[in-house]
Scaffold this motif. Structure first.
Motif, PDB file in Angstrom:
ATOM      1  N   ARG A   2       0.824  -1.208   0.000  1.00 38.92           N
ATOM      2  CA  ARG A   2       0.000   0.000   0.000  1.00 38.92           C
ATOM      3  C   ARG A   2       0.866   1.270   0.000  1.00 38.92           C
ATOM      4  NH1 ARG A   2      -5.429  -0.823   1.235  1.00 38.92           N
ATOM      5  NH2 ARG A   2      -5.958  -2.982   1.767  1.00 38.92           N
ATOM      6  N   TYR A  19       1.456   2.932  -3.308  1.00 39.37           N
ATOM      7  CA  TYR A  19       0.404   3.784  -3.865  1.00 39.37           C
ATOM      8  C   TYR A  19       0.577   5.257  -3.481  1.00 39.37           C
ATOM      9  CZ  TYR A  19      -2.178  -0.172  -5.726  1.00 39.37           C
ATOM     10  OH  TYR A  19      -2.553  -1.265  -6.466  1.00 39.37           O
ATOM     11  N   GLN A  36      -8.402   9.149  -7.788  1.00 44.25           N
ATOM     12  CA  GLN A  36      -9.612   8.627  -7.137  1.00 44.25           C
ATOM     13  C   GLN A  36      -9.587   7.104  -7.061  1.00 44.25           C
ATOM     14  OE1 GLN A  36     -13.095  10.185  -9.079  1.00 44.25           O
ATOM     15  NE2 GLN A  36     -12.587  12.317  -8.600  1.00 44.25           N
ATOM     16  N   SER A  37      -9.024   6.480  -8.079  1.00 42.27           N
ATOM     17  CA  SER A  37      -8.985   5.014  -8.097  1.00 42.27           C
ATOM     18  C   SER A  37      -7.966   4.453  -7.110  1.00 42.27           C
ATOM     19  CB  SER A  37      -8.636   4.522  -9.509  1.00 42.27           C
ATOM     20  OG  SER A  37      -9.621   4.915 -10.441  1.00 42.27           O
ATOM     21  N   TYR A  38      -6.825   5.112  -7.002  1.00 39.99           N
ATOM     22  CA  TYR A  38      -5.727   4.564  -6.200  1.00 39.99           C
ATOM     23  C   TYR A  38      -5.744   5.009  -4.737  1.00 39.99           C
ATOM     24  CZ  TYR A  38      -3.593   3.172 -10.680  1.00 39.99           C
ATOM     25  OH  TYR A  38      -3.337   2.612 -11.897  1.00 39.99           O
ATOM     26  N   ALA A  39      -6.384   6.132  -4.438  1.00 45.15           N
ATOM     27  CA  ALA A  39      -6.295   6.703  -3.078  1.00 45.15           C
ATOM     28  C   ALA A  39      -6.803   5.738  -2.016  1.00 45.15           C
ATOM     29  CB  ALA A  39      -7.076   8.011  -3.026  1.00 45.15           C
ATOM     30  N   SER A  40      -7.789   4.942  -2.351  1.00 37.55           N
ATOM     31  CA  SER A  40      -8.381   4.040  -1.352  1.00 37.55           C
ATOM     32  C   SER A  40      -7.469   2.869  -0.995  1.00 37.55           C
ATOM     33  CB  SER A  40      -9.721   3.504  -1.868  1.00 37.55           C
ATOM     34  OG  SER A  40      -9.529   2.776  -3.069  1.00 37.55           O
ATOM     35  N   TYR A  41      -6.393   2.671  -1.781  1.00 34.61           N
ATOM     36  CA  TYR A  41      -5.498   1.536  -1.520  1.00 34.61           C
ATOM     37  C   TYR A  41      -4.289   1.923  -0.668  1.00 34.61           C
ATOM     38  CZ  TYR A  41      -8.167  -0.755  -5.214  1.00 34.61           C
ATOM     39  OH  TYR A  41      -9.183  -1.298  -5.951  1.00 34.61           O
ATOM     40  N   THR A  42      -4.136   3.178  -0.320  1.00 35.80           N
ATOM     41  CA  THR A  42      -3.004   3.602   0.518  1.00 35.80           C
ATOM     42  C   THR A  42      -3.198   3.104   1.958  1.00 35.80           C
ATOM     43  OG1 THR A  42      -4.081   5.707   1.000  1.00 35.80           O
ATOM     44  CG2 THR A  42      -2.587   5.652  -0.899  1.00 35.80           C
ATOM     45  N   THR A  51      -4.120   2.573   5.699  1.00 34.32           N
ATOM     46  CA  THR A  51      -5.138   3.190   6.546  1.00 34.32           C
ATOM     47  C   THR A  51      -4.483   3.841   7.755  1.00 34.32           C
ATOM     48  OG1 THR A  51      -5.462   1.218   7.882  1.00 34.32           O
ATOM     49  CG2 THR A  51      -6.779   1.411   5.843  1.00 34.32           C
TER      50      THR A  51
END
Length: 439
Positions: A366, A369, A395-401, A403
């Motif tokens: 992660r 990303y 927008q596509s990749y931000a959620s995979y960084t 937590t």
């Protein structure tokens, strides 16, 4: 000549006579040299009305010589009289008067041909008469057809010289007439004859004229393929077919003809064409080979940047990520304000995560990303035209960084620098860059 003009003026002072005379002799009993001097001075000053008053006798009587003036040239002066009558036609407000002047000029043309016969420069006078028809078309019935007929005569006499005249203007006039009349075979035959001599402007016109001659691209392809049978290594024909095959989506024939052009002349354009044909068929290794050749032959930075990015994409599509990054960086060396190479590097790093994680994202995966987002943000910061694409990918990749919880357990602080290399995970050793922790 000025002395003669003064003498003539003195002789005429106080006399009354009409300029409407139409005999074969100079007006009011003047000598030929006196009348000629006044005619010529008026012609030079473009006082065409006075010029023909004093020069009408020349085309009426057709004198070969003038006593006392050895430089007199009948043909040259008949040409001047045509110009004078044409000039008056252009100035006339009454169409009937203008038509009368043009009729007289055409009468002089007829007298020139009859008088000089084979001694006349037929080529020069055909062009001259064609121009006259064009310039005075409002007062001559069928002027377009008549001008084309004269230009056709001139072309048949001296095709190369006629083609090059006025940067190919007269050929354009003739071709326009043939195209408008639907005389396809005649127009194509003429194009074939003039192309070897055509100036740049005429060459451009010929391309557009061809398009008008054919009802469809397929018809033009058929014609050019027939022409190619007689001249199989004609680069001009091959290039035209290459463009048509591309437009028609005929990829097999496009690849074949691009290969043939390359074999004849492996220049920048032909190397690039082979590369583009290969990339269109997903033949990435072949595309990379020819793109690299084109890159070495390109002559400016914009071309080099574009080709380098094409190579980067070909490597990216064949999962050779380190090479993809290398050529994206090459593109940036030639154009540092272009956003697309940064996006390609971001895509290469995102693809690296897919390879390394095998579908199971660990916190270390992660982290990469964040680096992907760094490059996407850089793309839109240097190039506003890349903003839409970059934002969509963000927008596509931000959620995979990572937590917030994952960051807590790793004891990572906001703003902390992290290395994306072998210390993160062995399969990322080739990346060798750093990114920043962010909440």
């Amino acid at each position: 000549m000025k002395k003669l003009l003064l003498l003539s003026a003195l002789l005429l002072a106080g006399s009354s006579w009409t300029m409407a005379q139409s005999s074969q002799e100079p007006p009011s009993g003047m000598s030929e040299i006196q009348a000629y001097s006044i005619y010529y001075e008026n012609y030079k000053s473009e006082s065409y009305g006075s010029a023909i008053d004093f020069g009408r006798w020349i085309w009426k009587g057709m004198p070969e010589t003038i006593e006392g003036y050895s430089k007199f040239d009948l043909e040259r002066n008949l040409q001047r009289l045509i110009t004078a009558y044409g000039g008056l036609a252009g100035q006339a407000e009454d169409p009937a008067v203008a038509e009368a002047y043009t009729d007289t000029a055409l009468t002089i043309f007829d007298k020139v041909y009859k008088h000089f016969g084979e001694d006349l420069d037929q080529f020069e006078w055909a062009v001259r008469k064609g121009r006259f028809y064009q310039r005075h078309s409002d007062y001559i019935d069928g002027s377009t057809e008549k001008a084309a007929a004269e230009y056709q005569k001139a072309f048949e006499m001296k095709p190369e010289e006629f083609t090059k005249m006025n940067d190919g203007y007269y050929v354009q006039v003739l071709l326009r007439h043939l195209v408008s009349e639907g005389e396809k075979d005649e127009a194509l035959a003429m194009i074939e004859k003039v192309e070897p001599y055509a100036p740049d402007q005429l060459s451009e016109y010929i391309s557009s004229a061809r398009n008008e001659l054919f009802d469809s691209p397929e018809e033009r392809i058929t014609f050019l393929e027939g022409e190619l049978e007689d001249d199989p290594e004609n680069e001009e024909l091959l290039t035209q077919l290459q463009d048509l095959y591309e437009q028609a989506g005929m990829n097999d024939k496009l690849s074949e003809i691009s290969q043939k052009l390359y074999e004849i002349n492996p220049n920048y354009e032909n190397s690039l064409a082979l590369a583009e044909a290969a990339i269109g068929d997903a033949r990435y290794n072949e595309a990379i080979k020819y793109f690299k050749e084109a890159l070495n032959k390109a002559d400016d930075s914009d071309k080099k940047a574009s080709i380098a990015l094409n190579i980067a994409n070909a490597y990216l599509n064949s999962d050779r990520l380190q090479s993809a990054r290398q050529f994206a960086r090459t593109a940036l060396e030639h154009d540092s304000e272009w956003g697309k190479p940064y996006i390609v590097i971001a895509d290469a790093y995102a693809q690296a995560v897919n390879q390394c994680s095998e579908g199971e994202l660990e916190v270390e995966d992660r982290v990469v990303y964040w680096l992907v987002l760094d490059y996407l943000n850089r793309a839109k910061s240097v190039d506003s035209s890349a903003s839409n694409e970059a934002n969509n990918k963000i927008q596509s990749y931000a959620s995979y960084t990572p937590t917030t919880e994952q960051q807590f357990f790793k004891n990572w602080e906001d703003g902390q620098s992290l290395q994306v290399d072998g210390s993160l995970k062995s399969c990322y050793s080739w990346i060798g860059e750093s990114t920043t922790v962010r909440r």
